[in-house]
Design an enzyme around this catalytic site. Structure first.
Site, PDB file in Angstrom:
ATOM      1  N   SER A   1       3.347  -5.422   1.141  1.00 35.09           N
ATOM      2  CA  SER A   1       3.937  -4.149   0.723  1.00 35.09           C
ATOM      3  C   SER A   1       3.414  -3.800  -0.657  1.00 35.09           C
ATOM      4  O   SER A   1       3.345  -4.667  -1.529  1.00 35.09           O
ATOM      5  CB  SER A   1       5.462  -4.273   0.662  1.00 35.09           C
ATOM      6  OG  SER A   1       5.992  -3.149   0.011  1.00 35.09           O
TER       7      SER A   1
ATOM      8  N   MET B   1       4.353   5.781  -5.907  1.00 36.92           N
ATOM      9  CA  MET B   1       5.147   5.252  -4.795  1.00 36.92           C
ATOM     10  C   MET B   1       6.007   4.064  -5.244  1.00 36.92           C
ATOM     11  O   MET B   1       6.048   3.731  -6.425  1.00 36.92           O
ATOM     12  CB  MET B   1       4.231   4.820  -3.657  1.00 36.92           C
ATOM     13  CG  MET B   1       3.744   5.959  -2.802  1.00 36.92           C
ATOM     14  SD  MET B   1       2.865   5.302  -1.375  1.00 36.92           S
ATOM     15  CE  MET B   1       2.633   6.775  -0.401  1.00 36.92           C
ATOM     16  N   GLY B   2       6.630   3.434  -4.299  1.00 36.87           N
ATOM     17  CA  GLY B   2       7.444   2.254  -4.613  1.00 36.87           C
ATOM     18  C   GLY B   2       8.788   2.279  -3.916  1.00 36.87           C
ATOM     19  O   GLY B   2       9.603   1.378  -4.090  1.00 36.87           O
ATOM     20  N   ARG B   3       9.024   3.356  -3.171  1.00 38.85           N
ATOM     21  CA  ARG B   3      10.300   3.516  -2.466  1.00 38.85           C
ATOM     22  C   ARG B   3      11.453   3.352  -3.463  1.00 38.85           C
ATOM     23  O   ARG B   3      11.504   4.112  -4.419  1.00 38.85           O
ATOM     24  CB  ARG B   3      10.391   2.507  -1.323  1.00 38.85           C
ATOM     25  CG  ARG B   3      11.116   3.049  -0.107  1.00 38.85           C
ATOM     26  CD  ARG B   3      11.163   2.012   0.985  1.00 38.85           C
ATOM     27  NE  ARG B   3       9.943   1.981   1.754  1.00 38.85           N
ATOM     28  CZ  ARG B   3       9.716   2.741   2.824  1.00 38.85           C
ATOM     29  NH1 ARG B   3      10.622   3.554   3.250  1.00 38.85           N
ATOM     30  NH2 ARG B   3       8.583   2.668   3.469  1.00 38.85           N
TER      31      ARG B   3
ATOM     32  N   ASP C   1       5.001  -2.043  -2.653  1.00 42.19           N
ATOM     33  CA  ASP C   1       6.143  -1.737  -3.511  1.00 42.19           C
ATOM     34  C   ASP C   1       6.602  -2.899  -4.407  1.00 42.19           C
ATOM     35  O   ASP C   1       7.276  -2.679  -5.395  1.00 42.19           O
ATOM     36  CB  ASP C   1       7.340  -1.304  -2.642  1.00 42.19           C
ATOM     37  CG  ASP C   1       7.013  -0.086  -1.782  1.00 42.19           C
ATOM     38  OD1 ASP C   1       6.098   0.668  -2.153  1.00 42.19           O
ATOM     39  OD2 ASP C   1       7.676   0.112  -0.742  1.00 42.19           O
TER      40      ASP C   1
ATOM     41  N   GLU D   1       8.884   7.317  -7.244  1.00 43.45           N
ATOM     42  CA  GLU D   1       9.401   8.244  -6.222  1.00 43.45           C
ATOM     43  C   GLU D   1      10.895   8.050  -5.955  1.00 43.45           C
ATOM     44  O   GLU D   1      11.567   8.966  -5.512  1.00 43.45           O
ATOM     45  CB  GLU D   1       8.607   8.144  -4.921  1.00 43.45           C
ATOM     46  CG  GLU D   1       8.718   6.789  -4.245  1.00 43.45           C
ATOM     47  CD  GLU D   1       7.967   6.706  -2.928  1.00 43.45           C
ATOM     48  OE1 GLU D   1       7.497   7.727  -2.420  1.00 43.45           O
ATOM     49  OE2 GLU D   1       7.841   5.575  -2.414  1.00 43.45           O
TER      50      GLU D   1
ATOM     51  N   GLY E   1       6.675  -5.462   5.162  1.00 41.95           N
ATOM     52  CA  GLY E   1       7.607  -5.292   4.054  1.00 41.95           C
ATOM     53  C   GLY E   1       9.016  -5.683   4.429  1.00 41.95           C
ATOM     54  O   GLY E   1       9.272  -6.306   5.470  1.00 41.95           O
TER      55      GLY E   1
ATOM     56  N   ARG F   1      -2.783  18.605 -22.542  1.00 38.48           N
ATOM     57  CA  ARG F   1      -1.730  18.887 -21.555  1.00 38.48           C
ATOM     58  C   ARG F   1      -0.761  17.714 -21.356  1.00 38.48           C
ATOM     59  O   ARG F   1      -1.044  16.583 -21.763  1.00 38.48           O
ATOM     60  CB  ARG F   1      -2.374  19.170 -20.190  1.00 38.48           C
ATOM     61  CG  ARG F   1      -2.805  20.603 -20.037  1.00 38.48           C
ATOM     62  CD  ARG F   1      -3.515  20.775 -18.710  1.00 38.48           C
ATOM     63  NE  ARG F   1      -3.799  22.181 -18.471  1.00 38.48           N
ATOM     64  CZ  ARG F   1      -4.718  22.624 -17.627  1.00 38.48           C
ATOM     65  NH1 ARG F   1      -5.455  21.771 -16.938  1.00 38.48           N
ATOM     66  NH2 ARG F   1      -4.901  23.908 -17.461  1.00 38.48           N
TER      67      ARG F   1
END
Ligand code: F6P
Length: 426
Positions: free
Chosen positions: A209, A253-255, A211, A310, A163, A246
């Protein structure tokens, strides 16, 4: 014979093995000797214990139990690797191709591999040659040891699949290479012939990566597989959410990149999405989110899905946490709400077809780039743009990726988005 090495670095992603396989097979087709480096940059720093004695002292700050010569620690490291699985790299097998009788991998991180070593690797998740976030490689001593190890093995060209952080590391290493060679020569660790022969390091980067956070390429290796995993998870959540009427807040994720969250929202359906590059404009955003979700409920939706990247932030750059979003939905709308953090289920598992094709094409291109490189040519990152594999200068791609984070920190979100565009040039 030209010797090239391939390593995987940083967080694993589906498709890294296909990249290694392509580099190995195509490298052999092009007449090279091909090596894999185990455990990412950490393997470059450690090298092979049976290589000629090094003069560079290497102080392993990462884990001082795992230094050269400590048998029990080495054993532990080797045992942690995945051996003995059908076609996968087995202990000693990589070397056995060229060294009849086989040799143990113990204490060996830079290993020559043959055609059969990588058979069917395109279907395997993660990275079979291992990866590590190497603290040692971030130090000058570590990079000096890495340079010495490469020269000792006769390798002047490497493919790094990793990455943004890993490719930044590659770029630093390449830029520093002449001074490292000089230092090794000055200390008589290498001969002047070696210093001349290995005056340049050739690096080609492929972006592995989940991301999809690298500038100057449309997509990174592993991103579509992770997206597919997220979609499957949201499909599963949908049926239970529907049953109980509900709300679910799904953290993905994905930084610092919102690609996974955004694309998952489009592909699996979401009532509201939070991503870092486009913080909610409404102030307060809680009102806006609740209004939207209440509207959806009013028209008869039994379930609510909110996706939170995230790295999501609000307009003041404060993180938006899934737990907080849950509290807002529970308290303001009275919804029975759960949080599901998909975590590493997004990263592992078998690559989808695209994450076999892309790394295969890019691995081939990376070898071509290395073989065509001259002392004047830049190191390339192998990209894909509008479905065509291309080469872009590694330095530039790394700089633009850094610029995204900077623009976000300066609250200039338009600029951040423009840096993500592969055609953008400063
Ligand atoms: O960069 C890939 C990634 O999976 C990110 O999405 C995530 O933030 C991070 O790595 C998790 O890292 P680790 O596996 O070290 O917890």
């Amino acid at each position: 014979k030209r010797k090239i090495a391939v390593l995987t670095s940083g967080g694993d992603s589906a498709g890294m093995n296909a990249c290694v396989r392509a580099v190995v097979k195509y490298g052999i087709i092009r007449g090279c000797e091909v090596y894999v480096v185990r455990e990412g940059y950490e393997g470059l720093v450690r090298g092979n214990v049976d290589a000629p004695k090094r003069k560079v002292a290497f102080n392993d700050s990462n884990n001082d139990k795992h230094h050269h010569g400590d048998d029990s620690a080495e054993d532990k490291l080797i045992n942690n690797l995945r051996f003995g699985d059908g076609n996968l790299l087995k202990e000693g097998e990589g070397d056995a191709i060229e060294h009849p009788g086989g040799r143990s991998l113990k204490g060996r991180y830079i290993i020559r591999v043959g055609w059969d070593d990588v058979r069917a690797w395109f279907a395997e998740g993660g990275t079979l040659i291992g990866t590590a976030r190497s603290a040692a490689f971030r130090t000058k001593e570590g990079r000096l040891a890495a340079a010495n190890n490469l020269i000792t093995e006769g390798i002047d060209s490497i493919v790094v699949c990793g990455g943004d952080g890993s490719l930044t590391g590659a770029d630093v290493f390449r830029a520093e290479w002449p001074s490292l060679v000089n230092e090794l020569r000055q200390s008589n660790t290498i001969t002047s012939e070696q210093a001349e022969r290995y005056a340049h390091l050739n690096i080609a980067g492929t972006v592995g990566s989940i991301d999809n956070d690298m500038s100057m390429t449309d997509i990174t290796i592993g991103a579509y597989t992770a997206l597919h995993r997220i979609c499957e998870s949201i499909d599963n959540i949908n049926s239970t959410a529907f049953s109980h009427s509900r709300a679910f807040v799904v953290e993905v994720m994905g930084r610092h990149c919102g690609w996974l969250a955004l694309m998952a929202g489009v592909s699996a359906g979401a009532d509201f999405i939070f991503i870092p590059e486009r913080p909610p404009v409404a102030d307060p955003w809680e009102d806006d989110m609740c209004k939207n979700i209440q509207n959806h409920r009013d028209i008869g939706k039994r379930k609510t899905i909110v996706i939170v990247a995230e790295g999501a932030i609000d307009a003041n750059l404060n993180p938006i946490r899934a737990e907080y979003v849950k509290d807002v939905l529970t308290e303001r709308l009275g919804l029975d709400t759960r949080v599901t953090c998909l975590g590493h289920t997004q990263r592992g598992g078998r690559p989808c077809a695209y994450d076999r094709l892309l790394p295969t094409m890019q691995g081939v291109e990376a070898v071509d780039a290395l073989l065509e490189s001259t002392p004047e040519s830049p190191s390339y990152m192998i990209a894909i743009h509008e479905n065509k594999i291309s080469r872009v200068p590694l330095v530039e791609a790394v700089a633009q990726t850094r610029a995204v984070a900077k623009a976000i920190s300066e609250k200039d979100f338009e600029r951040a988005m423009s840096y993500r565009d592969p055609e953008f040039r400063e």
